[in-house]
Design a protein around this motif. Structure first.
Motif, mmCIF file in Angstrom:
data_model
loop_
_atom_site.group_PDB
_atom_site.id
_atom_site.type_symbol
_atom_site.label_atom_id
_atom_site.label_comp_id
_atom_site.label_asym_id
_atom_site.label_seq_id
_atom_site.Cartn_x
_atom_site.Cartn_y
_atom_site.Cartn_z
ATOM 1 N N TRP A 165 0.956 -1.326 -0.002
ATOM 2 C CA TRP A 165 0.094 -0.122 0.019
ATOM 3 C C TRP A 165 0.872 1.368 -0.187
ATOM 4 C CZ3 TRP A 165 -5.416 0.304 0.275
ATOM 5 C CH2 TRP A 165 -6.177 -0.898 0.466
ATOM 6 N N ASN A 166 0.298 2.294 -0.692
ATOM 7 C CA ASN A 166 0.760 3.609 -0.519
ATOM 8 C C ASN A 166 -0.269 4.253 0.195
ATOM 9 O OD1 ASN A 166 0.974 6.266 -0.430
ATOM 10 N ND2 ASN A 166 1.892 6.393 -2.524
ATOM 11 N N LYS A 167 -0.171 4.505 1.766
ATOM 12 C CA LYS A 167 -1.072 4.820 2.712
ATOM 13 C C LYS A 167 -1.714 6.222 2.592
ATOM 14 C CE LYS A 167 0.703 1.985 6.435
ATOM 15 N NZ LYS A 167 1.539 1.884 7.675
ATOM 16 N N VAL A 168 -0.836 6.812 1.758
ATOM 17 C CA VAL A 168 -1.205 8.316 1.517
ATOM 18 C C VAL A 168 -2.562 8.300 0.414
ATOM 19 C CG1 VAL A 168 -0.556 10.436 0.813
ATOM 20 C CG2 VAL A 168 0.973 9.282 2.286
ATOM 21 N N THR A 169 -1.995 7.795 -0.617
ATOM 22 C CA THR A 169 -2.961 7.754 -1.957
ATOM 23 C C THR A 169 -3.874 6.751 -1.783
ATOM 24 O OG1 THR A 169 -1.569 6.410 -3.324
ATOM 25 C CG2 THR A 169 -1.037 8.871 -3.486
ATOM 26 N N GLY A 170 -3.650 5.754 -0.894
ATOM 27 C CA GLY A 170 -4.629 4.666 -1.202
ATOM 28 C C GLY A 170 -4.400 3.572 -2.334
ATOM 29 N N LEU A 171 -3.364 3.884 -2.789
ATOM 30 C CA LEU A 171 -2.985 2.729 -3.913
ATOM 31 C C LEU A 171 -2.521 1.660 -3.011
ATOM 32 C CD1 LEU A 171 -2.270 2.287 -7.088
ATOM 33 C CD2 LEU A 171 -0.173 2.856 -6.577
ATOM 34 N N ASN A 172 -3.121 0.443 -3.665
ATOM 35 C CA ASN A 172 -2.733 -0.919 -3.437
ATOM 36 C C ASN A 172 -2.305 -1.761 -4.480
ATOM 37 O OD1 ASN A 172 -2.357 -3.238 -1.903
ATOM 38 N ND2 ASN A 172 -4.825 -3.839 -1.887
ATOM 39 N N MET A 193 -0.392 -7.431 -0.043
ATOM 40 C CA MET A 193 0.314 -7.273 1.431
ATOM 41 C C MET A 193 -0.554 -6.476 2.145
ATOM 42 S SD MET A 193 2.802 -6.986 3.543
ATOM 43 C CE MET A 193 3.922 -8.067 2.661
ATOM 44 N N ASP A 194 -1.088 -6.912 3.360
ATOM 45 C CA ASP A 194 -1.978 -6.183 4.125
ATOM 46 C C ASP A 194 -1.463 -4.813 4.894
ATOM 47 O OD1 ASP A 194 -4.409 -7.290 3.080
ATOM 48 O OD2 ASP A 194 -4.377 -8.811 4.487
ATOM 49 N N LEU A 195 -2.408 -3.924 5.467
ATOM 50 C CA LEU A 195 -1.871 -2.973 6.203
ATOM 51 C C LEU A 195 -1.038 -3.358 7.309
ATOM 52 C CD1 LEU A 195 -4.870 -0.547 5.435
ATOM 53 C CD2 LEU A 195 -2.389 -0.171 4.514
ATOM 54 N N ASN A 234 17.832 -9.746 -1.859
ATOM 55 C CA ASN A 234 17.615 -8.745 -0.913
ATOM 56 C C ASN A 234 16.298 -8.690 -0.619
ATOM 57 O OD1 ASN A 234 17.859 -6.827 1.155
ATOM 58 N ND2 ASN A 234 19.025 -5.315 -0.502
ATOM 59 N N PHE A 235 15.775 -9.228 0.189
ATOM 60 C CA PHE A 235 14.251 -9.010 0.657
ATOM 61 C C PHE A 235 13.961 -8.011 1.521
ATOM 62 C CE2 PHE A 235 14.883 -13.869 -0.265
ATOM 63 C CZ PHE A 235 14.047 -14.032 -1.297
ATOM 64 N N THR A 236 13.090 -7.275 1.443
ATOM 65 C CA THR A 236 12.860 -5.954 2.198
ATOM 66 C C THR A 236 11.197 -5.793 2.591
ATOM 67 O OG1 THR A 236 14.533 -4.923 1.176
ATOM 68 C CG2 THR A 236 13.378 -3.601 2.759
ATOM 69 N N LEU A 237 10.998 -5.703 3.832
ATOM 70 C CA LEU A 237 9.443 -5.090 4.229
ATOM 71 C C LEU A 237 9.855 -3.686 4.669
ATOM 72 C CD1 LEU A 237 6.491 -6.333 4.245
ATOM 73 C CD2 LEU A 237 7.083 -6.013 6.883
ATOM 74 N N VAL A 238 9.042 -2.777 4.096
ATOM 75 C CA VAL A 238 8.983 -1.494 4.598
ATOM 76 C C VAL A 238 7.645 -1.092 5.078
ATOM 77 C CG1 VAL A 238 8.988 1.340 4.004
ATOM 78 C CG2 VAL A 238 10.616 -0.692 3.009
ATOM 79 N N ASN A 239 7.546 -0.532 6.450
ATOM 80 C CA ASN A 239 6.204 -0.573 6.976
ATOM 81 C C ASN A 239 6.277 0.851 7.758
ATOM 82 O OD1 ASN A 239 3.736 -0.377 7.960
ATOM 83 N ND2 ASN A 239 3.695 -2.473 8.931
ATOM 84 N N ASN A 240 5.928 2.003 7.093
ATOM 85 C CA ASN A 240 5.942 3.352 7.895
ATOM 86 C C ASN A 240 4.625 4.159 7.689
ATOM 87 O OD1 ASN A 240 6.256 4.526 5.284
ATOM 88 N ND2 ASN A 240 8.415 4.499 5.282
ATOM 89 N N ASP A 241 4.392 5.393 7.849
ATOM 90 C CA ASP A 241 3.349 6.104 7.864
ATOM 91 C C ASP A 241 2.956 6.497 6.471
ATOM 92 O OD1 ASP A 241 3.426 6.525 10.657
ATOM 93 O OD2 ASP A 241 4.430 8.448 10.452
ATOM 94 N N GLN A 242 3.890 6.414 5.571
ATOM 95 C CA GLN A 242 3.363 6.438 4.178
ATOM 96 C C GLN A 242 2.989 5.122 3.484
ATOM 97 O OE1 GLN A 242 6.675 8.593 5.011
ATOM 98 N NE2 GLN A 242 4.934 10.041 5.473
ATOM 99 N N GLU A 243 3.809 4.197 3.592
ATOM 100 C CA GLU A 243 3.759 2.965 2.809
ATOM 101 C C GLU A 243 3.854 1.737 3.730
ATOM 102 O OE1 GLU A 243 5.509 3.494 -1.004
ATOM 103 O OE2 GLU A 243 7.467 4.008 0.295
#
Ligand SMILES: *[C@@H]1O[C@H](CO)[C@@H](O)[C@H](O)[C@H]1NC(C)=O
Ligand SMILES: *[C@@H]1O[C@H](CO)[C@@H](O)[C@H](O)[C@H]1NC(C)=O
Ligand SMILES: *[C@@H]1O[C@H](CO)[C@@H](O)[C@H](O)[C@H]1NC(C)=O
Ligand SMILES: *[C@@H]1O[C@H](CO)[C@@H](O)[C@H](O)[C@H]1NC(C)=O
Ligand SMILES: *[C@@H]1O[C@H](CO)[C@@H](O)[C@H](O)[C@H]1NC(C)=O
Ligand SMILES: *[C@@H]1O[C@H](CO)[C@@H](O)[C@H](O)[C@H]1NC(C)=O
Ligand SMILES: *[C@@H]1O[C@H](CO)[C@@H](O)[C@H](O)[C@H]1NC(C)=O
Ligand SMILES: *[C@@H]1O[C@H](CO)[C@@H](O)[C@H](O)[C@H]1NC(C)=O
Length: 786
Positions: A165-172, A193-195, A234-243
């Motif tokens: 997700w892009n939490k700002v634009t709501g794009l999933n 990938m869920d929120l 290289n596997f990465t999970l990013v989880n912050n305010d934006q995405e």
């Protein structure tokens, strides 16, 4: 089923049309259009973007896709119009419209558009980037991007793309499977990938059937093998305010690896090995854990091939769909239920009451209704009979459960439970007749009493390290399987191993009879250690396949130290006995040509038609058997290697060998099906010359003797007739001889990439494609010159 699939594969190969030439650029700008026979190629040459056609014989669809430019097997990794293909002759084009959007047109109508909100004052351009991402951006400012294909994935998660997700634009961004193996449109499975930072797979967007578990900084808890893969990616999970997103990059730039949500609902990591895609990892790990993968009224067996089978009394709803890997339609009842009299004591109706068929060892369907009032199996059955929509019940220590309407997600499970399936009484009568019929067929009518064969249906496992799931025949009348014989029965069938047909490296072969008319060849393997390995290789490989040019395994015996294999008997023996023996009839050219073609077809099937590629590793005339009509059958799979299977094993066992293995496999330097191609050329040369050219060829065979050196030279000088067996007195088809020589030369090219695949060899020999004049291999030149 396999031959059907193979045919479909070939259909697919021959009916995918990719653009013939590329615009030498990665960019499409305003005022230019991309025609249906053009493509853009990324700066690094890795990805192509353009139109291609795909479909079945009478229906071609145009798709606008991105694919790997250098991979011969067309693999769309992204498709713009997957759900809106253009059919018919209409030739599509791609333009940048006046509003700056990228638009696909066919006969003036808009089929697809990027539909971006273009806010810049200057013009836009579409660029295919080195990562395989197609972006629509400002022509003056390359970081001002209005739209990108990575934001709209189809079934493939490319390295570098984000899923989440892009939490700002709501794009999933999430992947959706293909409908079937020949249709790119959206299927029923999706992977998101869920929120909460947990990956999940869904059936019909609603039912979750797999969850990744929590991310611990290195891997998701339910995919620990990701830690072994860290040397590869290289596997990465990013989880912050934006995405919140998951992404990965491949460390070796030359490796080609993609993550695909397959038609079968499994998320698969595929690596390109130089010849084909191979699956490094599957999630969920067991095929049957994919929700409703076989559809209603089926039994799923993860390691079997095919893994879906109809329940007793049911037939495949749409064999065509099953053939193209869409099995979600499941099976339908052969005989309607007699519902109505419910066993209510109507004496005349009694015999017509529905019956229950017991199916042991199953994972029960979901969503049963618990009936607390039923305190015995009989009461439970009665409750089910009383309701027309009830289709099955189970009664265990937990009490009575019944199921209504469709039964979904039933799978074999060694420690599983008993399910009682409701069938019309007539079906049950059929069953009894069928059952005795099958025993007669298997054991032979002559002596049912003495030859009381234990007839088990063995559903062959796909991977060696899984135990063999064995099911009683009653469960599965589908006929996919081989017979487990008792030793005494084989002793009887071979008259105490009295008629020896031959001796091989691993044991002796004896003739036997299953009945007065069914002759068999029984191979008794010697040496427990050696025998065991060969036994498993053999059962594993040919146990699962049926092809006219591969010898058929009827059954086996595995009692204590004894290991025996039972094949159909081949009255004409092996090819070498016909080619190299001075006495007896000479094989005429036409028969020789058909043998060459048959062997090529058999190998093509082993390499490309089976789920796991089977490399025979020991192709030689001794291992090619001939039936009554001289149809060749490839035999002796004791050295066979499995490509796909080994791949999964390495990852799932996590021995740390992944690091060592992966680059080798991915660069294609490990053994590949091309070793069989290499050996096959020797068979061709021996078929032409009627002379033994090499006493021994094995997988590592690199020796080239005099005769093969002559071939390319004679070919260049137009003198192939002098290569032909003198016993044929020139009675040959020169065109065919020349073709065989050319194919043989192509098969020993120094670089395995220059060697044809067996499928191409078949096309050459069938005259569908004409092979070019082969270059003289450097290795041969060196030998001839020295
Ligand atoms: C396009 O952008 C303009 C200006 O930012 C905005 O007013 C408009 O709502 C946007 N339209 C869409 C469909 O997002
Ligand atoms: C577009 O151009 C107009 C006038 O030329 C200007 O006023 C405006 O700020 C520009 N917009 C952008 C996004 O550059
Ligand atoms: C280019 O576009 C980016 C993203 O929209 C913006 O941040 C940047 O200021 C632009 N640069 C110029 C020179 O306009
Ligand atoms: C999938 O879900 C939709 C509603 O969300 C439903 O209409 C449709 O029938 C479902 N498909 C299947 C195959 O059950
Ligand atoms: C892995 O990817 C992350 C984020 O993309 C990056 O910060 C990190 O340096 C990469 N690690 C390696 C070993 O490339
Ligand atoms: C039940 O029995 C009656 C006569 O006793 C008969 O007419 C009727 O057909 C029977 N019902 C069924 C479903 O067989
Ligand atoms: C069916 O079972 C699943 C999982 O066991 C559950 O999540 C779902 O709510 C059930 N559906 C119904 C209609 O009971
Ligand atoms: C049969 O079972 C279904 C599902 O539980 C229920 O809706 C229906 O009312 C039942 N019919 C009878 C005759 O009990």
């Amino acid at each position: 089923m396999r031959p059907l699939l193979l045919v479909l594969c070939w259909l697919l190969f021959s009916q995918q049309h990719t653009p013939s030439y590329s615009i030498a650029t990665d960019t499409l700008s305003r005022g230019r259009s991309l025609a249906s026979d053009e493509r853009l190629v990324s700066g690094n040459g890795k990805f192509a973007f353009g139109f291609f056609q795909m479909g079945t014989s009478n229906l071609f669809n145009w798709y606008l896709s991105i694919w790997f430019n250098k991979i011969p097997k067309l693999t769309p990794v992204w498709t713009a119009n997957r759900d809106h293909p253009i059919s018919g002759p209409a030739s599509p084009e791609l333009i940048i419209a006046s509003d700056g959007n990228l638009v696909m047109l066919a006969q003036g109508a808009i089929i697809w558009s990027t539909k971006a909100n273009i806010t810049a004052n200057d013009t836009t351009v579409a660029v295919i980037l080195d990562s395989g991402n197609l972006v629509l951006r400002s022509s003056s400012n390359s970081s001002h991007i209005f739209w990108e294909s990575f934001d709209h994935p189809t079934d493939t998660h490319l390295p570098g793309a984000k899923i989440g997700w892009n939490k700002v634009t709501g794009l999933n961004r999430y992947t959706v499977s293909r409908k079937n193996s020949i249709d790119l449109s959206s299927g029923i499975y999706s992977s998101k990938m869920d929120l909460d930072g947990i990956g999940r797979m869904f059936w019909n967007s609603s039912t979750v059937y797999w969850s990744s578990g929590e991310w611990n900084g290195k891997f998701f808890s339910s995919i620990p093998e990701m830690s072994a893969g860290s040397s590869l990616a290289n596997f990465t999970l990013v989880n912050n305010d934006q995405e919140v997103y998951f992404t990965y990059t491949i460390l070796d730039e030359n490796a080609i690896i993609i993550n695909v949500l397959d038609v079968t609902g499994q998320k698969q990591l595929h690596a390109w090995t130089g010849q084909d895609w191979f699956t490094i990892n599957d999630q969920p790990r067991y095929q049957c854990d994919v929700y409703a993968v076989c559809g209603p009224f089926t039994v799923c067996t993860s390691d079997a091939d095919p893994f879906c089978n109809c329940m007793k009394g049911f037939s495949v709803r749409s064999p065509e769909d099953w053939g193209i890997e869409d099995r979600t339609g499941g099976c339908i009842r052969n005989t309607p239920l007699n519902c109505g009299d419910g066993g209510s004591g109507n004496k005349t109706g009694m015999s017509m009451t529905d019956k229950f068929y017991s199916m042991p060892g199953l994972r029960l369907p979901q969503n049963g209704t618990v009936i607390p009032s039923a305190s015995s199996a009989n009461q439970c059955a009665q409750v089910c009979l009383n309701n027309c929509s009830c289709t099955a019940y189970s009664y265990s220590k937990d009490g009575c459960s019944i199921w209504h309407d469709e039964l979904l997600n039933v799978a074999t499970d060694g420690n599983g439970e008993m399910l009682y399936l409701r069938l019309a009484a007539k079906e049950m009568q059929n069953r009894r007749r069928n059952k005795s019929g099958m025993i007669i067929a298997a054991a032979g009518g002559a002596s049912i009493a003495t030859l009381a064969v234990f007839v088990f249906l063995v559903v062959i496992w796909r991977r060696r390290n899984k135990k063999w799931p064995i099911h009683k025949m009653d469960n599965d009348p589908g006929g996919v399987g081989i017979i487990a014989f008792r030793y005494v029965d084989l002793q009887y069938a071979t008259k105490k191993f009295s008629e020896k047909l031959g001796t091989g490296g691993f044991g002796s072969v004896f003739k036997g009879w299953l009945s007065d008319s069914v002759a068999i060849a029984v191979k008794r393997l010697d040496g427990v250690q050696q025998g065991e390995k060969q036994f498993r290789a053999e059962v594993n490989s040919i146990g699962i396949i049926q092809h006219i040019n591969v010898v058929r395994l009827i059954g086996f015996c595995c009692e204590g130290d004894r290991r025996l294999l039972v094949y159909e008997h081949m009255p004409n023996g092996s090819l070498d006995s016909h080619l190299f023996q001075s006495h007896g009839a000479i094989l005429d050219w036409n028969v020789r040509y058909q043998i060459a073609l048959g062997v090529a077809r058999g190998l093509g099937y082993l390499h490309h038609g089976c789920r796991d590629c089977i490399i025979h590793c020991d192709i030689k005339p001794q291992n090619i058997l001939l039936d009554t009509s001289f149809v060749p059958k490839i035999a002796d799979f004791g050295m066979a290697k499995f490509l796909g299977r080994d791949f999964s094993r390495v990852v799932t066992t996590m021995r740390g060998t992944f690091r060592y293995l992966a680059p080798e496999w991915i660069s294609g330097t490990a053994i590949t099906p091309k070793v069989d191609v290499y050996s096959y050329r020797m068979v061709l040369l021996e078929i032409i010359s009627g002379k033994r050219n090499s006493p021994k060829h094995s997988c590592s065979d690199g020796n080239v003797d005099y005769y093969p050196v002559q071939v390319p030279h004679k070919l260049l000088h137009g003198d192939v007739l002098s290569l032909v067996d003198a016993n044929l007195y020139g009675d040959v088809n020169m065109e065919e001889v020349e073709r065989v020589c050319k194919v043989a030369c192509w098969c020993i090219q120094d670089s395995e990439f220059d060697r044809p695949t067996m499928v191409e060899v078949v096309q050459f020999l069938e005259g569908i494609c004409e092979p070019e004049m082969p270059p003289v291999p450097r290795l041969l030149l060196a030998i001839a010159g020295g």
